[in-house]
Scaffold this motif. Structure first.
Motif, short mmCIF file in Angstrom:
data_model
loop_
_atom_site.label_atom_id
_atom_site.label_comp_id
_atom_site.label_asym_id
_atom_site.label_seq_id
_atom_site.Cartn_x
_atom_site.Cartn_y
_atom_site.Cartn_z
N LEU A 1 8.45 -2.13 -7.09
CA LEU A 1 9.75 -1.70 -6.54
C LEU A 1 10.89 -2.54 -7.09
O LEU A 1 11.95 -2.01 -7.43
CB LEU A 1 9.74 -1.82 -5.01
CG LEU A 1 8.96 -0.79 -4.23
CD1 LEU A 1 8.98 -1.13 -2.74
CD2 LEU A 1 9.51 0.61 -4.45
N LEU A 2 10.68 -3.85 -7.18
CA LEU A 2 11.74 -4.76 -7.62
C LEU A 2 12.11 -4.59 -9.09
O LEU A 2 13.23 -4.90 -9.49
CB LEU A 2 11.35 -6.21 -7.35
CG LEU A 2 11.28 -6.61 -5.87
CD1 LEU A 2 10.64 -7.97 -5.72
CD2 LEU A 2 12.68 -6.58 -5.25
N THR A 3 11.15 -4.13 -9.89
CA THR A 3 11.40 -4.00 -11.33
C THR A 3 11.52 -2.56 -11.81
O THR A 3 12.03 -2.33 -12.91
CB THR A 3 10.27 -4.66 -12.14
OG1 THR A 3 9.03 -4.00 -11.83
CG2 THR A 3 10.17 -6.15 -11.83
N GLY A 4 11.01 -1.61 -11.05
CA GLY A 4 10.98 -0.23 -11.50
C GLY A 4 9.88 0.01 -12.52
O GLY A 4 9.83 1.07 -13.16
N ILE B 1 9.19 -16.35 -6.04
CA ILE B 1 8.94 -15.14 -5.25
C ILE B 1 7.44 -14.85 -5.26
O ILE B 1 6.73 -15.21 -6.20
CB ILE B 1 9.74 -13.92 -5.76
CG1 ILE B 1 9.38 -13.56 -7.21
CG2 ILE B 1 11.23 -14.15 -5.61
CD1 ILE B 1 9.98 -12.24 -7.67
N THR B 2 6.98 -14.20 -4.19
CA THR B 2 5.55 -13.91 -4.06
C THR B 2 5.31 -12.46 -3.66
O THR B 2 4.68 -12.18 -2.63
CB THR B 2 4.91 -14.85 -3.01
OG1 THR B 2 5.56 -14.64 -1.74
CG2 THR B 2 5.01 -16.31 -3.42
N PRO B 3 5.79 -11.50 -4.44
CA PRO B 3 5.58 -10.10 -4.07
C PRO B 3 4.14 -9.66 -4.30
O PRO B 3 3.44 -10.21 -5.16
CB PRO B 3 6.52 -9.36 -5.02
CG PRO B 3 6.53 -10.22 -6.25
CD PRO B 3 6.49 -11.63 -5.71
N ASN B 4 3.70 -8.67 -3.54
CA ASN B 4 2.44 -8.02 -3.87
C ASN B 4 2.73 -6.98 -4.97
O ASN B 4 3.89 -6.83 -5.40
CB ASN B 4 1.81 -7.40 -2.62
CG ASN B 4 2.72 -6.38 -1.94
OD1 ASN B 4 3.37 -5.56 -2.59
ND2 ASN B 4 2.78 -6.43 -0.61
N GLN B 5 1.73 -6.28 -5.41
CA GLN B 5 1.90 -5.31 -6.50
C GLN B 5 2.95 -4.26 -6.15
O GLN B 5 3.84 -3.97 -6.96
CB GLN B 5 0.57 -4.63 -6.83
CG GLN B 5 0.69 -3.57 -7.91
CD GLN B 5 -0.63 -2.96 -8.31
OE1 GLN B 5 -1.69 -3.53 -8.06
NE2 GLN B 5 -0.59 -1.79 -8.93
N ASN C 1 0.82 -1.22 0.00
CA ASN C 1 0.00 0.00 0.00
C ASN C 1 0.85 1.27 0.00
O ASN C 1 0.54 2.23 0.69
CB ASN C 1 -0.97 0.00 1.20
CG ASN C 1 -1.89 -1.17 1.17
OD1 ASN C 1 -2.45 -1.51 0.13
ND2 ASN C 1 -2.06 -1.83 2.31
N GLY C 2 1.94 1.26 -0.76
CA GLY C 2 2.78 2.44 -0.90
C GLY C 2 3.71 2.70 0.27
O GLY C 2 4.34 3.75 0.33
N LYS C 3 3.82 1.76 1.20
CA LYS C 3 4.64 1.96 2.39
C LYS C 3 5.67 0.86 2.52
O LYS C 3 5.35 -0.32 2.45
CB LYS C 3 3.75 1.98 3.64
CG LYS C 3 4.51 2.20 4.92
CD LYS C 3 3.57 2.15 6.12
CE LYS C 3 4.40 2.28 7.39
NZ LYS C 3 3.69 1.84 8.56
N MET C 4 6.93 1.26 2.72
CA MET C 4 8.01 0.29 2.94
C MET C 4 7.98 -0.17 4.40
O MET C 4 7.80 0.64 5.30
CB MET C 4 9.36 0.93 2.65
CG MET C 4 9.61 1.30 1.21
SD MET C 4 9.97 -0.11 0.15
CE MET C 4 11.58 -0.59 0.73
N TYR C 5 8.14 -1.48 4.61
CA TYR C 5 8.24 -2.03 5.96
C TYR C 5 9.69 -2.20 6.38
O TYR C 5 9.97 -2.46 7.53
CB TYR C 5 7.56 -3.40 6.04
CG TYR C 5 6.08 -3.40 5.74
CD1 TYR C 5 5.29 -2.28 5.94
CD2 TYR C 5 5.48 -4.54 5.24
CE1 TYR C 5 3.93 -2.30 5.66
CE2 TYR C 5 4.12 -4.57 4.96
CZ TYR C 5 3.35 -3.45 5.18
OH TYR C 5 2.02 -3.48 4.90
#
Length: 181
Positions: A37-40, A28-32, A4-8
């Motif tokens: 972030l991982l791909t730019g 890998i199982t990233p959320n959107q 949700n736009g926030k880094m943990y």
């Protein structure tokens, strides 16, 4: 890493994940938010989501699962599971709840099902979503009984994992993943 736009995690750790960890990962199982972030790259439609999964495959990841995205509508989120040879999307019903740990639970469930189904990405995705939905809905239902109006305190939104052991071991899924590639 975040949602949700926030880094943990501290932002200066992102290059370590992106450049060092991701090329070593099989699954890998990233959320959107994390996938972007991982791909730019941005994800505002299914084509862009597929571009992101492809970019992650090009980094060496064999199985990319976007655990949740805002590509759905008011009632659904979209999940995507992709390998170099096949890709599935699944519509995930939204639950009016915010539970901590759903991303971690998603990752654990998907990895377990991926192993148990001998790498069947479609069935692994369906079983993961079925289990997750059961747990989140049950958690919300029990919390709502305790708090009949207003906001539910975070302590009541602790995922009901033990109480849903049967759903973890033997999920019942009415939600089917659709092959898109």
């Amino acid at each position: 890493m975040g949602d949700n736009g926030k880094m943990y995690v501290p932002e200066d750790i992102l290059p370590v994940y992106r450049d060092n960890v991701i090329p070593l990962a099989d699954i890998i199982t990233p959320n959107q938010f994390e996938a972007e972030l991982l791909t730019g790259l941005k994800m505002t439609n299914l084509k862009e989501a597929l571009n992101i999964t492809e970019a992650l495959h090009q980094k060496g990841v064999k199985t990319v699962v976007i655990s949740s995205s805002e590509l759905g509508d008011d009632t659904t989120m979209i999940g995507i599971a992709s390998t170099p040879n096949e890709c599935y999307k699944i519509e995930i019903p939204k639950v009016d709840a915010c539970c901590t740990g759903t991303g971690d639970l998603f990752a654990a469930l998907f990895l377990a099902w991926h192993y148990k189904t001998k790498n069947d990405v479609k069935l692994s995705l369906e079983n993961t979503i079925a289990t997750l939905q059961t747990i989140v809905q049950d958690t919300y239902r029990k919390a709502r009984v305790s708090v009949t109006s207003g906001e539910i305190p975070p302590a009541l939104m602790e995922l009901q994992l033990i109480q849903n052991k049967a759903a973890v071991e033997n999920p019942t899924s009415n939600i089917k993943a659709i092959k898109i590639k």
